[in-house]
Design an enzyme around this catalytic site. Sequence first.
Site: not given
Ligand code: IMP
Length: 482
Positions: A48, A50, A52, A82, A185, A279, A294, A360-361, A391
Site C-alpha cells: 500500500d 501507492g 499504482g 491500486h 502441480r 504487494q 503473501t 477497507g481495513r 506532505d
Molecule cells: P493474501 O495475499 O490474501 O494471501 O494475504 C496475505 C498477507 O498479505 C495478508 O497479511 C494481507 O493483508 C497481505 N497483503 C496481500 N496483498 C496486500 C496488499 O496489496 N497490500 C497490503 N497487504 C497485502
Amino acid sequence: MNKFQSFYKQVYKQGKLDILQTTKKQNFFKKPGRRANSLAIIGGALGDEGKGRIADELASKLLKNHSSLLFYRDNGGANAGHTVEFNQTKIVLHQLGAGVLQKNATVILGKEMVLHPQDLVTEIETVYQALNIKKLPADLMIDEMTFLCLDTHRAFEAVLKMRSTGSKGATGRGIAPAYADILYRHPLRMRDLAGDDWDKKLKTHYQLYQQLIAGCGFELAKIEVPNLKGELIKVGSYQQLLKRTTQAKKVLKKYIKPVYEYLAKCWTDKTPILAEKAQALGLDKRWGVYPDVTSSNCSFDGLLSSTEGIIDHDQLSVKAATIKATYTSSVGARVLPTIMDKQLAERIRKDANEYGATTGRPRDVVHIDLPMLSFLFKTNKVEELVMTHLDISYSDVPVKVCIAYKLNGKEVGYRPDQEYLNKVKPVYLELPPWDGNQVKNKKELKELPIEAQQYIAFISLSLGVRPFMITTGPKREQTIEC
Ligand code: IMP
C-alpha cells in the site's frame, strides 16, 4: 556509530546534500550497460505504498516520448488494490495493471499471476463505466499460461481461516490456495479456461476441493466467498461455478494468448517496458514476517521467472521501490517494534486515508524503520527510491526514524522473524519536521523546505539508493521528478 548515524551526521551536521544534486533525470532511463527504457516499480515496505499511481505516471511519461509501451505484471491477483486518478475519476485497479488506462500501451498479465476470471470481468466493466467507454484504452493480453484463482480457492481459504493461524490475515481472495495448486502441480491455467474441455477440467478441480473442504467438516457449495466488490456469494454447485466461469470466459477469451514471442520481440526491439510489481518486498514469503506474507514472488526476480528469462531484472535501467516518506503502514497480525503513539497514528490514518483499497481495513501506522527497510532494499537490490506522502509531516511533531534495534544491550539488525522482533527495542532519531502544506505544490527538490530536503537525502543515503520520484499529494501533478 552505525551507518545510519554517520549519514545523519553527514546530512544534518555537515550539510551534505550532494545526493540531491548529482541525480540526473536522463540517467534513470539510460543507465550505462543496461537495457534502455526498462523500468520496474515495487512496493518497498509492507504494501500500500501507492505504486499504482507511480506506475500510471511513469507510463504516461514514457508514452509522451515513445509511440508504444509494454506494461507487465507478474505476481499476485485480486489481493492487490491500486488506486489511480484518471481524468478526474478515481479508479481502483486490482488485477489489471495501471497501464490499462493508457492508449498505445500493451498490458500483459503475466504467467505467475493468479487471476480470478469473474473479478477480472467486473474490473474491466468498472473501467468501462468510470471512463464511459466500450473498449479498454490499452491492448490487453493475458498470458495463456497464467494461473487461475477460483471461488474454490476462496472457499478453502475461508475454511483455513477458521483452522490455521497462517490464513487469518489473508485478504480472502484465495491467493494462497491458488499458489499452493502450483506447488501441488495441478494448477488450472487461463488456457484451460479458454479450451474446449473446461467443463471436464473444472469438474476434476471442483471435486478435489469439495473433498478437501468436506474433510475439514464443511460443504463447498454452501461456503460464502467475496467477489471483487466485497459482496459475499455462495460458491454453489459445480454447475453453478461452471456457469459463472463460462460467462467470464466469453469476455476474456479474446485476451488469452501466448505472449512469449511478443515479449521477446519487445525486449529486443527496445519497446519501453514498465513492470509493476504487486504487494511489496516485506510481504514476500522469503523476506516478510509470518503470517503476514503473501504467496507470490514480490521481488524483482519474479519478473525473470514469469517471463521465462526475457525481462532480466539485472538489466533494467530503473529498479525503484516505493515507500511512504515519514511512516509505514501495515495490515495484519505482525507486531513491529516501531509501533507509533496512538494519537499520531490516528492523525496520519485520517490525513493519509490509511484504509485498505481491497478490504477497507484500517491500516496500522508505524515509524520508518531503517533496519527493516535497508534489509529489504539490500536483499532485493533496489536502486532507486520513490517516496510518497511527503506532505504527511507536521511542523510541531519531529519525524521519528528507527536507526537500530537493541537486544540484550547490543545493537542488532532486522530479521524477518516475529519472535526475534518481539525481543528487540528500537532506537530512534528525531528529525526536524516540515509543514506538510508547504510541500504540496512544489515541483523541484530545491523548492522544498530544507528539512524535507535533508530528510530525503538522509533516507536515500541510508538505503543506498538514488531519489527518483517524490509525491506531495494525491493528484498526478503533485509529483517531483528528481
Ligand atoms: P493474501 O495475499 O490474501 O494471501 O494475504 C496475505 C498477507 O498479505 C495478508 O497479511 C494481507 O493483508 C497481505 N497483503 C496481500 N496483498 C496486500 C496488499 O496489496 N497490500 C497490503 N497487504 C497485502
